[in-house]
Design a protein around this motif. Sequence first.
Motif, PDB file in Angstrom:
ATOM      1  N   UNK A  30       0.856  -1.284   0.075  1.00 44.76           N
ATOM      2  CA  UNK A  30      -0.081  -0.099  -0.037  1.00 44.76           C
ATOM      3  C   UNK A  30       0.833   1.434   0.035  1.00 44.76           C
ATOM      4  N   UNK A  31       1.836   1.218   0.701  1.00 42.11           N
ATOM      5  CA  UNK A  31       2.668   2.213   1.046  1.00 42.11           C
ATOM      6  C   UNK A  31       3.406   2.512  -0.511  1.00 42.11           C
ATOM      7  N   UNK A  32       4.025   1.545  -1.041  1.00 39.89           N
ATOM      8  CA  UNK A  32       4.481   1.699  -2.500  1.00 39.89           C
ATOM      9  C   UNK A  32       3.664   2.388  -3.574  1.00 39.89           C
ATOM     10  N   UNK A  33       2.381   1.587  -3.340  1.00 40.58           N
ATOM     11  CA  UNK A  33       1.297   2.401  -4.287  1.00 40.58           C
ATOM     12  C   UNK A  33       1.411   3.865  -4.006  1.00 40.58           C
ATOM     13  N   UNK A  34       1.130   4.394  -2.923  1.00 39.75           N
ATOM     14  CA  UNK A  34       1.028   5.695  -2.228  1.00 39.75           C
ATOM     15  C   UNK A  34       2.145   6.560  -2.900  1.00 39.75           C
ATOM     16  N   UNK A  35       3.225   5.827  -2.776  1.00 42.07           N
ATOM     17  CA  UNK A  35       4.584   6.617  -3.106  1.00 42.07           C
ATOM     18  C   UNK A  35       4.781   6.882  -4.693  1.00 42.07           C
ATOM     19  N   UNK A  36       4.213   6.091  -5.608  1.00 42.56           N
ATOM     20  CA  UNK A  36       4.437   6.181  -6.958  1.00 42.56           C
ATOM     21  C   UNK A  36       4.378   7.525  -7.268  1.00 42.56           C
ATOM     22  N   UNK A  37       5.494   8.222  -7.909  1.00 40.06           N
ATOM     23  CA  UNK A  37       5.476   9.270  -8.314  1.00 40.06           C
ATOM     24  C   UNK A  37       5.967  10.366  -7.328  1.00 40.06           C
ATOM     25  N   UNK A  38       5.940   9.917  -6.089  1.00 37.72           N
ATOM     26  CA  UNK A  38       6.475  10.786  -5.070  1.00 37.72           C
ATOM     27  C   UNK A  38       7.764  10.211  -4.197  1.00 37.72           C
ATOM     28  N   UNK A  39       8.461   9.214  -4.976  1.00 36.42           N
ATOM     29  CA  UNK A  39       9.478   8.490  -4.415  1.00 36.42           C
ATOM     30  C   UNK A  39      10.809   9.410  -3.718  1.00 36.42           C
ATOM     31  N   UNK A  40      10.842  10.299  -4.202  1.00 38.18           N
ATOM     32  CA  UNK A  40      12.026  11.366  -3.792  1.00 38.18           C
ATOM     33  C   UNK A  40      11.259  12.254  -2.409  1.00 38.18           C
ATOM     34  N   UNK A  41      10.049  12.213  -2.200  1.00 31.95           N
ATOM     35  CA  UNK A  41       9.486  12.908  -1.164  1.00 31.95           C
ATOM     36  C   UNK A  41       9.635  12.158   0.348  1.00 31.95           C
ATOM     37  N   UNK A  42       9.718  12.957   1.395  1.00 32.55           N
ATOM     38  CA  UNK A  42       9.800  12.283   2.609  1.00 32.55           C
ATOM     39  C   UNK A  42       8.479  11.874   3.035  1.00 32.55           C
TER      40      UNK A  42
END
Length: 149
Positions: A30-42
């Motif tokens: 779920x976290x990987x899905x949430x982070x798609x496109x935001x990989x560099x964000x904390x």
Amino acid sequence: MQAAKNIDSAILRTDVAGNILQNQNLLGEALKHFRWGRETSDVLIDAHSVIDNDHELIEVPTDAVRAMSPNGLVLLEAPPELVAERRRKDARLRPSRTPEELQFQTGVARRVCESYASELGLPLEIGTAMHDDDLEMLIQRMISRRRIG
């Protein structure tokens, strides 16, 4: 977890231990899905190391934490009397626990978080969030330790 399963958090929390543990394995994906496109964000994740399902205290497995690929951990603790008071005022359905039971649970949560840090080689900061800037200070200390280590 609530968003990943589209189920009310009270239902998730009070499920049987086996289902709760199985649900924890969904967090990493779920976290990987949430982070798609935001990989560099904390990302700051508000999670629990133990779950009180009204019948027993369930420890969230290290593998569930590992799957989220954390860079560090922050454990927030509060005096058991304060937790009990907050729960009395909270509209959410929570198990009724004495300050002594809450103190025990706090100790278990700390032990579990310390085991995550040890097993995963992560910095862990432990403190309280009694003031608005306390959490920020703990996060900054954890980030500093991560850079040094």
